[in-house]
Design a protein around this motif. Structure first.
Motif, PDB file in Angstrom:
ATOM      1  N   UNK A 172       3.189 -21.155 -25.305  1.00 31.72           N
ATOM      2  CA  UNK A 172       2.105 -20.176 -25.440  1.00 31.72           C
ATOM      3  C   UNK A 172       2.394 -18.913 -24.637  1.00 31.72           C
ATOM      4  N   UNK A 173       2.915 -19.093 -23.432  1.00 29.01           N
ATOM      5  CA  UNK A 173       3.260 -17.925 -22.605  1.00 29.01           C
ATOM      6  C   UNK A 173       4.398 -17.145 -23.232  1.00 29.01           C
ATOM      7  N   UNK A 220       8.735 -12.088 -17.617  1.00 29.74           N
ATOM      8  CA  UNK A 220       8.653 -13.505 -17.236  1.00 29.74           C
ATOM      9  C   UNK A 220       9.650 -14.346 -18.029  1.00 29.74           C
ATOM     10  N   UNK A 221      10.648 -13.682 -18.624  1.00 27.98           N
ATOM     11  CA  UNK A 221      11.640 -14.408 -19.410  1.00 27.98           C
ATOM     12  C   UNK A 221      12.365 -15.474 -18.579  1.00 27.98           C
ATOM     13  N   UNK A 222      12.735 -15.114 -17.364  1.00 25.71           N
ATOM     14  CA  UNK A 222      13.466 -16.049 -16.515  1.00 25.71           C
ATOM     15  C   UNK A 222      12.622 -17.272 -16.182  1.00 25.71           C
ATOM     16  N   UNK A 262       5.007 -17.092 -12.504  1.00 31.99           N
ATOM     17  CA  UNK A 262       4.474 -16.585 -13.767  1.00 31.99           C
ATOM     18  C   UNK A 262       3.089 -15.976 -13.562  1.00 31.99           C
ATOM     19  N   UNK A 263       2.258 -16.644 -12.773  1.00 34.05           N
ATOM     20  CA  UNK A 263       0.919 -16.107 -12.484  1.00 34.05           C
ATOM     21  C   UNK A 263       1.015 -14.755 -11.778  1.00 34.05           C
ATOM     22  N   UNK A 270      -4.821 -12.957 -20.236  1.00 36.02           N
ATOM     23  CA  UNK A 270      -4.446 -14.113 -21.048  1.00 36.02           C
ATOM     24  C   UNK A 270      -3.278 -14.867 -20.466  1.00 36.02           C
ATOM     25  N   UNK A 271      -2.264 -14.144 -20.053  1.00 35.06           N
ATOM     26  CA  UNK A 271      -1.103 -14.786 -19.428  1.00 35.06           C
ATOM     27  C   UNK A 271      -1.487 -15.423 -18.098  1.00 35.06           C
ATOM     28  N   UNK A 272      -2.379 -14.789 -17.378  1.00 32.57           N
ATOM     29  CA  UNK A 272      -2.823 -15.350 -16.101  1.00 32.57           C
ATOM     30  C   UNK A 272      -3.525 -16.684 -16.306  1.00 32.57           C
TER      31      UNK A 272
END
Length: 293
Positions: A172-173, A220-222, A262-263, A270-272
């Motif tokens: 989802x992320x 946030x790919x890594x 990631x946060x 939404x990503x948070x």
């Protein structure tokens, strides 16, 4: 090979002639293997046997092992050695007592060692317990192994469920609209505009550097790649089975680091939320892997 929990309980009991015995073992979590054995006085050989067998069967956990032995025989009756008592009485009668010294009393004479004898159980009766008690110990180890395996099977189901949730949240992320080129460009533009309003005019090269830094911080790919790798690694460990508890705990910590990063990088509500759900699920995962051998 299946995984094994560190928690479990087993009991094995039996009787030999007038004796009854019962082994009990309770296993709980532990950083390593800690076997604690309690046996009745005089039966220390069973203590060493229990330690060896538990150490051979298990690699982690705190094991509390207890052996109880009782006898249904009638209580031993005291027997007076009349010959010894007569000799004492004869000797006491020939002693001239000084003034103020009372003659020997019966209770005093009976308290002298050897006058009253209590028959103890024969060594044969005690040695007869050895074989049955050791056989019950083997069954106890097998029963605890089975209990820990059954608990491990339930744990594996729970862990696999948490892992599926982590994999889904990671996907989802990865495909969230906030990660699209247009969304990232819009956020960078807004951040650069705010930077230009609150700062002195920047040179084009410096402006390019700031834009590149903002882009790196927002990517946030890594973290997503690492989460995917950890999911695959944990699935391999579950398929491998055996005493993998320490490795599972390490991976759970790695999951936690990536979810926290990631946060921090999300930059989008939404990503948070996905990052927070990830952290919650990872915490639940870590609680469960603490129980795995």
């Amino acid at each position: 090979m299946a995984i094994e929990s560190m928690t479990g309980f087993a009991r094995e009991a039996g009787t030999v002639a007038t004796h009854a015995f019962a082994w009990e073992v309770r296993s709980v979590n532990g950083r390593g293997l800690d076997v604690r054995v309690r046996v009745p006085p005089g039966f220390e050989l069973f203590s060493e046997a229990a330690r060896k067998q538990m150490a051979a069967a298990f690699s982690r956990g705190t094991l509390h092992v207890n052996l109880a032995i009782t006898s249904a025989a009638a209580p031993a009756r005291p027997r007076i050695n009349h010959e010894a008592l007569a000799a004492l009485l004869d000797a006491a009668g020939r002693v001239a007592l000084p003034a103020g010294i009372a003659p020997a009393s019966l209770d005093g004479l009976l308290a002298i060692r050897g006058v009253v004898e209590i028959a103890e159980e024969s060594d044969d009766a005690l040695s007869a317990l050895e074989g049955p008690v050791l056989a019950a110990l083997e069954r106890l180890v097998a029963a605890l192994k089975q209990a820990r395996l059954a608990e491990g099977q339930a744990l594996e189901t729970v862990i696999a469920g948490h892992l599926a949730t982590i994999a889904w949240l990671t996907g989802e992320a990865e495909h969230h609209p906030a990660r699209s080129v247009e969304a990232v460009r819009a956020r960078l533009s807004a951040q650069l505009a705010a930077l230009l309003e609150t700062s002195a005019p920047l040179e084009p090269q410096r402006l390019h550097q700031e834009a590149a830094l903002l882009a790196v911080r927002a990517d946030i790919r890594e973290e997503i790649d690492r989460l995917h790798a950890h999911v695959a690694g944990l699935r391999e460990l579950l398929a491998q089975g055996g005493p993998i508890g320490r490795k599972l705990d390490f991976l759970a910590q790695e999951f936690g680091r990536e979810a926290s990063t990631l946060c921090a990088k999300a930059g989008d509500p939404g990503l948070s939320r996905i990052g927070l759900d990830l952290r919650t699920t990872v915490d639940q995962l870590r609680e469960q892997v603490q129980n795995v051998e």
